[in-house]
Write an enzyme that holds these catalytic residues in place. Sequence first.
Site, PDB file in Angstrom:
ATOM      1  CB  CYS A 105       2.834  -5.956  16.959  1.00 27.89           C
ATOM      2  SG  CYS A 105       1.643  -4.696  17.340  1.00 27.89           S
TER       3      CYS A 105
ATOM      4  CB  CYS B 166      -2.828  -4.824  19.966  1.00 25.33           C
ATOM      5  SG  CYS B 166      -1.799  -3.901  18.823  1.00 25.33           S
TER       6      CYS B 166
ATOM      7  CB  CYS C  56       0.065  -8.040  19.382  1.00 20.20           C
ATOM      8  SG  CYS C  56      -0.810  -7.419  17.923  1.00 20.20           S
TER       9      CYS C  56
ATOM     10  CG  HIS D 195      -2.380  -4.962  14.730  1.00 22.63           C
ATOM     11  ND1 HIS D 195      -1.195  -4.644  15.361  1.00 22.63           N
ATOM     12  CD2 HIS D 195      -2.105  -4.983  13.406  1.00 22.63           C
ATOM     13  CE1 HIS D 195      -0.246  -4.505  14.452  1.00 22.63           C
ATOM     14  NE2 HIS D 195      -0.774  -4.706  13.269  1.00 22.63           N
TER      15      HIS D 195
ATOM     16  CE  LYS E 221      -7.031  -6.853   3.423  1.00 26.90           C
ATOM     17  NZ  LYS E 221      -6.778  -8.255   3.694  1.00 26.90           N
TER      18      LYS E 221
ATOM     19  CG  HIS F 116       4.080  -1.418   2.396  1.00 28.34           C
ATOM     20  ND1 HIS F 116       2.845  -1.951   2.113  1.00 28.34           N
ATOM     21  CD2 HIS F 116       4.387  -1.822   3.657  1.00 28.34           C
ATOM     22  CE1 HIS F 116       2.420  -2.650   3.151  1.00 28.34           C
ATOM     23  NE2 HIS F 116       3.334  -2.583   4.108  1.00 28.34           N
TER      24      HIS F 116
ATOM     25  CE  LYS G 196      -3.718   1.759  12.512  1.00 26.56           C
ATOM     26  NZ  LYS G 196      -3.602   0.834  13.573  1.00 26.56           N
TER      27      LYS G 196
ATOM     28  CG  HIS H 240      -0.420  -0.108   2.524  1.00 34.18           C
ATOM     29  ND1 HIS H 240       0.462   0.819   3.010  1.00 34.18           N
ATOM     30  CD2 HIS H 240      -0.586  -1.027   3.516  1.00 34.18           C
ATOM     31  CE1 HIS H 240       0.811   0.496   4.242  1.00 34.18           C
ATOM     32  NE2 HIS H 240       0.200  -0.629   4.575  1.00 34.18           N
TER      33      HIS H 240
HETATM   34  O1  ME8 Z   1       7.013  -4.009  10.020  1.00 38.32           O
HETATM   35  N1  ME8 Z   1       2.791   5.467   6.977  1.00 38.32           N
HETATM   36  O2  ME8 Z   1       6.600  -4.785   7.890  1.00 38.32           O
HETATM   37  P1  ME8 Z   1       5.337  -3.901   7.458  1.00 38.32           P
HETATM   38  C1  ME8 Z   1       4.099   5.454   6.689  1.00 38.32           C
HETATM   39  N2  ME8 Z   1       8.182  -6.824   8.293  1.00 38.32           N
HETATM   40  N3  ME8 Z   1       4.808   4.335   6.452  1.00 38.32           N
HETATM   41  C2  ME8 Z   1       4.165   3.164   6.487  1.00 38.32           C
HETATM   42  C3  ME8 Z   1       2.784   3.098   6.762  1.00 38.32           C
HETATM   43  C4  ME8 Z   1       2.089   4.326   7.003  1.00 38.32           C
HETATM   44  N4  ME8 Z   1       0.798   4.378   7.262  1.00 38.32           N
HETATM   45  N5  ME8 Z   1       2.438   1.797   6.754  1.00 38.32           N
HETATM   46  C5  ME8 Z   1       3.559   1.080   6.463  1.00 38.32           C
HETATM   47  C6  ME8 Z   1       7.228  -4.771   9.097  1.00 38.32           C
HETATM   48  N6  ME8 Z   1       4.607   1.894   6.296  1.00 38.32           N
HETATM   49  C7  ME8 Z   1       8.360  -5.769   9.204  1.00 38.32           C
HETATM   50  C8  ME8 Z   1       9.673  -5.043   8.988  1.00 38.32           C
HETATM   51  S1  ME8 Z   1      12.331  -5.003   8.736  1.00 38.32           S
HETATM   52  C9  ME8 Z   1      13.600  -5.979   9.211  1.00 38.32           C
HETATM   53  C10 ME8 Z   1      10.882  -5.905   9.094  1.00 38.32           C
HETATM   54  C11 ME8 Z   1       5.983   1.471   5.935  1.00 38.32           C
HETATM   55  O3  ME8 Z   1       4.839  -4.522   6.199  1.00 38.32           O
HETATM   56  C12 ME8 Z   1       7.019   1.978   6.920  1.00 38.32           C
HETATM   57  O4  ME8 Z   1       8.278   1.932   6.316  1.00 38.32           O
HETATM   58  O5  ME8 Z   1       4.409  -3.724   8.571  1.00 38.32           O
HETATM   59  C13 ME8 Z   1       6.928   0.940   8.020  1.00 38.32           C
HETATM   60  O6  ME8 Z   1       8.047   0.952   8.890  1.00 38.32           O
HETATM   61  C14 ME8 Z   1       6.863  -0.324   7.199  1.00 38.32           C
HETATM   62  O7  ME8 Z   1       6.055   0.053   6.049  1.00 38.32           O
HETATM   63  C15 ME8 Z   1       6.218  -1.485   7.948  1.00 38.32           C
HETATM   64  O8  ME8 Z   1       5.998  -2.517   7.038  1.00 38.32           O
END
Ligand code: ME8
Length: 493
Positions: A142, A156, A139, A159, A311, A26, A308, A23
């Site tokens: 998380c 949490c 959780c 979530h 989904k 990311h 926020k 999304h």
């Molecule tokens: O945490 N605003 O993966 P994840 C800004 N797999 N950035 C956002 C966002 C938002 N609303 N939502 C997601 C994980 N991001 C782990 C990480 S690393 C060794 C493992 C971005 O899929 C932002 O970079 O939940 C956030 O830190 C990351 O997606 C979390 O991705």
Amino acid sequence: MVTKVKNKFYITTPIYYVNDQPHIGHAYTTIVADVLARYYRQKIGKENVYFLTGTDEHGAKVAESAALKNISPQKFTDQISQQFKDAWQNLAITNDDFIRTTESRHQKIVVNILNKLKAVKTPAGNEVLYETDYEGLYCVGCEKFILESELVDGKCPDHNKEPEQVKEKNWFFKLADYLSIIQQKIESDELTIYPKARKNEVLGLIKQGIPDFSISRSKKSVPWGIDLLWDKNQKAYVWVDALSNYITALDYPKGKLYQKFWPADIQLMAVDILKFHTLYWPAILLALDIPLPKILAIHGFFTINGQKMSKSLGNVVHPDELVKEYGAEVTKYLILSQFSFGSESDIKVEEFPNKYNADLVNGLGNLVNRITKMVEEYLKGKIKIDDLENISLKIGTEEMIEQLNFKEALFKIWARIQDCDTAIDQDKPWILAKSKNIKDQEKLKSVLGKYIKDLYIISINLKPFMSETAAKILKIITASKIKKPATPLFPRK
Ligand code: ME8
């Protein structure tokens, strides 16, 4: 300057969970990494830049999502991981590698890392890893143990789900023996945490006391993961597996890439995974006797139209939808120009059409048309610009990119676009063109030459953000005969 780059630049994004599709959150982190990678490739050479992204594919959360779809975790992760790859390709992201934690190249090295950790002692002489019974709340959203005090109405807050009660024997990492070293490195900025507010937040966490963290989960509760060689009942905890990607992708410890690129120059993420990257990750590296990354840069978590992203609210924005509507470069522009790196703020998707029309159609696109049309009509497309190579290109965007102020860098470029438009309105070349007076003719050539130089400066500064657009403009204005583009750079919608 936030980034301190000399002769090589290694940049990483978090590896994203494949429990769901990519999304705009990311996309933001990945686009920022892309701008920095493109910028430094220009500055220090392509071969000296390495940009890594990828997907985090093990753990309870991913396994649960696969089960809901009734397919095997591997098949599920193959599908979603491909969606991330496609999304980045559609956005013209120039990552040098894409790591998946289910790849054998990654898993093999994680096994090595875990074995090394099992064998070493902390500076205080304790085993780094120790086994203990753990009882607490977990959780799955998380993928972390959560304290009672962090819950809101028993759930949490991130979530909106009740955590699971977990009671199992796990291997733990003796974080306590590393906290003072980490604290000193953060305080002295040897490990820079940017922005400063986040640095202070982490130092505050250390002062409060952070418990040791688990590096394994019971195979019974989380069967989808990497085995611990010395304990058949346990799998690696998904975070230890995931954090390792930043070095497994470089083929730690002997690989050429590792030798050249580690330590990372900048690791990007949002504030949601601050603790894992600023405390657990440095602790793991210290235990392995590996240098720490230079900068951990933390951006805010943005909301969509004030809410926020979720989904259940149905407000999740997927980058592909934006790319379909606007193309890759405009999508990057719209996202970067709305959100300041360090702050928490809101993305107003309904403003994208207005911004597109104002900044791209009527702004940059119109300026290119306006100038090239005049050169074509008044000077038959011929204009002599001396020394394009030697004009000063600096309008402050370099410093801003290096300080992670992407929105502000774009703002500078657009201010230049506006200034050039204003100059045209004031110079009124259409009046000069009608005059037979030699002085007016000279002035006409000189002002049109100045506008072309402006377009040149704008294009060069735009390169890290919109390289194709920049290349198109450069091609138009450096042609032996300048012509107004047959189709506008940005079609009106
Ligand atoms: O945490 N605003 O993966 P994840 C800004 N797999 N950035 C956002 C966002 C938002 N609303 N939502 C997601 C994980 N991001 C782990 C990480 S690393 C060794 C493992 C971005 O899929 C932002 O970079 O939940 C956030 O830190 C990351 O997606 C979390 O991705």
